[in-house]
Design a protein around this motif. Sequence first.
Motif, PDB file in Angstrom:
ATOM      1  N   ASP A  19    -111.523  47.519 -29.050  1.00  0.00           N
ATOM      2  CA  ASP A  19    -110.836  46.239 -29.264  1.00  0.00           C
ATOM      3  C   ASP A  19    -111.442  45.482 -30.443  1.00  0.00           C
ATOM      4  N   ASN A  20    -112.770  45.406 -30.463  1.00  0.00           N
ATOM      5  CA  ASN A  20    -113.450  44.598 -31.478  1.00  0.00           C
ATOM      6  C   ASN A  20    -113.481  45.274 -32.844  1.00  0.00           C
ATOM      7  N   ALA A  21    -113.569  46.594 -32.863  1.00  0.00           N
ATOM      8  CA  ALA A  21    -113.498  47.300 -34.149  1.00  0.00           C
ATOM      9  C   ALA A  21    -112.121  47.109 -34.784  1.00  0.00           C
ATOM     10  N   LYS A  44    -106.126  36.590 -32.766  1.00  0.00           N
ATOM     11  CA  LYS A  44    -106.677  36.311 -31.438  1.00  0.00           C
ATOM     12  C   LYS A  44    -105.634  35.649 -30.556  1.00  0.00           C
ATOM     13  N   LEU A  45    -104.810  34.790 -31.152  1.00  0.00           N
ATOM     14  CA  LEU A  45    -103.761  34.120 -30.388  1.00  0.00           C
ATOM     15  C   LEU A  45    -102.755  35.138 -29.858  1.00  0.00           C
ATOM     16  N   PHE A  46    -102.326  36.075 -30.703  1.00  0.00           N
ATOM     17  CA  PHE A  46    -101.371  37.100 -30.270  1.00  0.00           C
ATOM     18  C   PHE A  46    -102.007  38.021 -29.221  1.00  0.00           C
ATOM     19  N   PHE A  93     -98.362  42.063 -34.329  1.00  0.00           N
ATOM     20  CA  PHE A  93     -97.589  42.598 -33.208  1.00  0.00           C
ATOM     21  C   PHE A  93     -98.313  43.761 -32.533  1.00  0.00           C
ATOM     22  N   ALA A  94     -98.953  44.607 -33.321  1.00  0.00           N
ATOM     23  CA  ALA A  94     -99.702  45.723 -32.737  1.00  0.00           C
ATOM     24  C   ALA A  94    -100.871  45.212 -31.902  1.00  0.00           C
ATOM     25  N   ILE A  98    -102.043  45.519 -27.755  1.00  0.00           N
ATOM     26  CA  ILE A  98    -103.403  45.801 -27.277  1.00  0.00           C
ATOM     27  C   ILE A  98    -103.848  44.692 -26.332  1.00  0.00           C
ATOM     28  N   GLY A  99    -103.489  43.449 -26.644  1.00  0.00           N
ATOM     29  CA  GLY A  99    -103.798  42.324 -25.769  1.00  0.00           C
ATOM     30  C   GLY A  99    -103.092  42.429 -24.431  1.00  0.00           C
ATOM     31  N   LEU A 100    -101.874  42.973 -24.428  1.00  0.00           N
ATOM     32  CA  LEU A 100    -101.145  43.189 -23.171  1.00  0.00           C
ATOM     33  C   LEU A 100    -101.929  44.145 -22.266  1.00  0.00           C
ATOM     34  N   GLY A 101    -102.445  45.225 -22.845  1.00  0.00           N
ATOM     35  CA  GLY A 101    -103.261  46.147 -22.065  1.00  0.00           C
ATOM     36  C   GLY A 101    -104.537  45.495 -21.574  1.00  0.00           C
TER      37      GLY A 101
END
Length: 416
Positions: A19-21, A44-46, A93-94, A98-101
Motif C-alpha cells: 500500500d505504502n510503496a 489519500k482521500l480517494f 481511481f486505481a 486499493i482503498g476499497l480492499g
Amino acid sequence: MPLGFYIIMAAQFFSALADNALLIIAIAMLRDMAAPSEYEPLLKLFFTVSYVALAAFVGAFADSMPKWRVMLISNTIKIGGCLMLFLGTHPLFAYAVIGLGAAAYSPAKYGILTEYLPHRLLVVANGWIEGLTVAAIIVGTVVGGIMIRGDVSTWLMGLGLPGVGSAFGAAVLMVGTLYLVAAIFNMYIPDTGVDHKPLKSNPLYLLHDFNHCLRLLWRDKLGQISLAVTTLFWGAGATLQFIVIKWAEHNLGMNLSQASMLQGVVALGVATGSVLAARYITLRRAVNVIPLGIAMGLGVMTMVGVTEAWIAMVLMVIVGGLAGFFVVPMNALLQHRGHILMGAGHSIAVQNFNENLSILVMTGTYALLIVLGLSINTVIVMFGLFVAGTMLLVKRRHDANQREFDNVALLEDRLH
C-alpha cells in the motif's frame, strides 16, 4: 504468542508494505502527468473514502465469515487495484480500488486479535501490529522512493518483464508481488472458532445496526475517549505524510525520493514508541498517555525553524515516538471496549468510520490550503495548534468523566 499470531502479522506487514510503496509511485505518476499539486493529498482521500462510505457494511461482512477468508478476499481486491494502475488507469481511481480492499481488510485484521488472544495481551498485540504496520510504512516508502529513481527505473526496464511498457509499469508490477505474498500468508491464518453472524441482506438493517454501534461506542465513557484520540491520530498522521514531503522539499531542498525517506524516519519513531508502549503500558494505564498527544502537536510546530537534514531526522523520530507511544494503548483500550459492547468486526468498522472520516476532512482541508496558496510553514503551525488543542480538550473530557465514576479502575493492570 501462538504461531498463528505471527502469520497474521506477516500478512498485515506485506499488504501494508505494498500500500505504502504504491502511494509514493502514484505521487510520482501524478507528477509525471503534470497533475495539479492538490491531487497528491487527494490520493489519500480517494483511498479512505471506502472506509467511510462502506463502514456500515464492512464490519458486518468481517463478522459473517472466518477472518482469514475476509482478509484473503480483501487482499484480492487490492491486487485488482494494483492491476488497474499497471494497465494505465488514472492513479486516483486505481488507488481508490486499493482503498476499497483496505476498508474490508481492516475490520478483519484487528478483529481477529480480539477473537484469537485474551484481553490481557491486547496492548502487546497492538504494539506488534502497529510496530509492524509502521515498519511497513518505513520499508514501503523507502521501496517506493527507490523504485522511482532514474537508475533503478532503467534497471527495471532492462529486465524485460512481460507486458511492461514503462518504468512506472515495472515498478507497479514489482510491488504487486508483495500483495501475492500477503495472500499466501492469508491462507494459513488459523480459524479462531468464533461463531459468525450471517450477513443480513437488508442494507437498511445494516445501516441501523451500524448507527446503533456508533452511538453506543461514543456514549461509553472510556470508548469515547479512546475513539476521539485514535480518530485525531489517524487524521493527523495521514496529513503529516504529505506535510513532511512538502516541508522537506521547501525547507530542506529534498526531491520526492529523498523526502519519502524522511517519511520513513517518522515511521521509525512511531515503531519505537509502539514497542515501548507495548512493553510498559497496561490497559488500565492507557489513558495516562493522552498528554503525549499534546506534546506531539507542539513538537510538530518546531518543524518551521528546521533547515538542517540531521536536525529534521532527530525531530521526526521524536514526533513519531510520541505518536506511537500514545496511540498503541488507546487502540487496545478501544478494541477492548468495542469487543465487549458490540463484537470485534462491528467495533473496528465504527473505529474505521471515525478515523477515516477524520482523514478525509484533514487531508481535504490540507489540499484546500494548498489551493489557497498558504505557505507550508503556515500550514504546519495551524496543524500543530489544532492537534495540541484538540488533545487538551479530550483530556479535560476524560477528567470530567472520571469525576463522575472511576471507570479506569475496572480495567486490567497486567502487562502480560
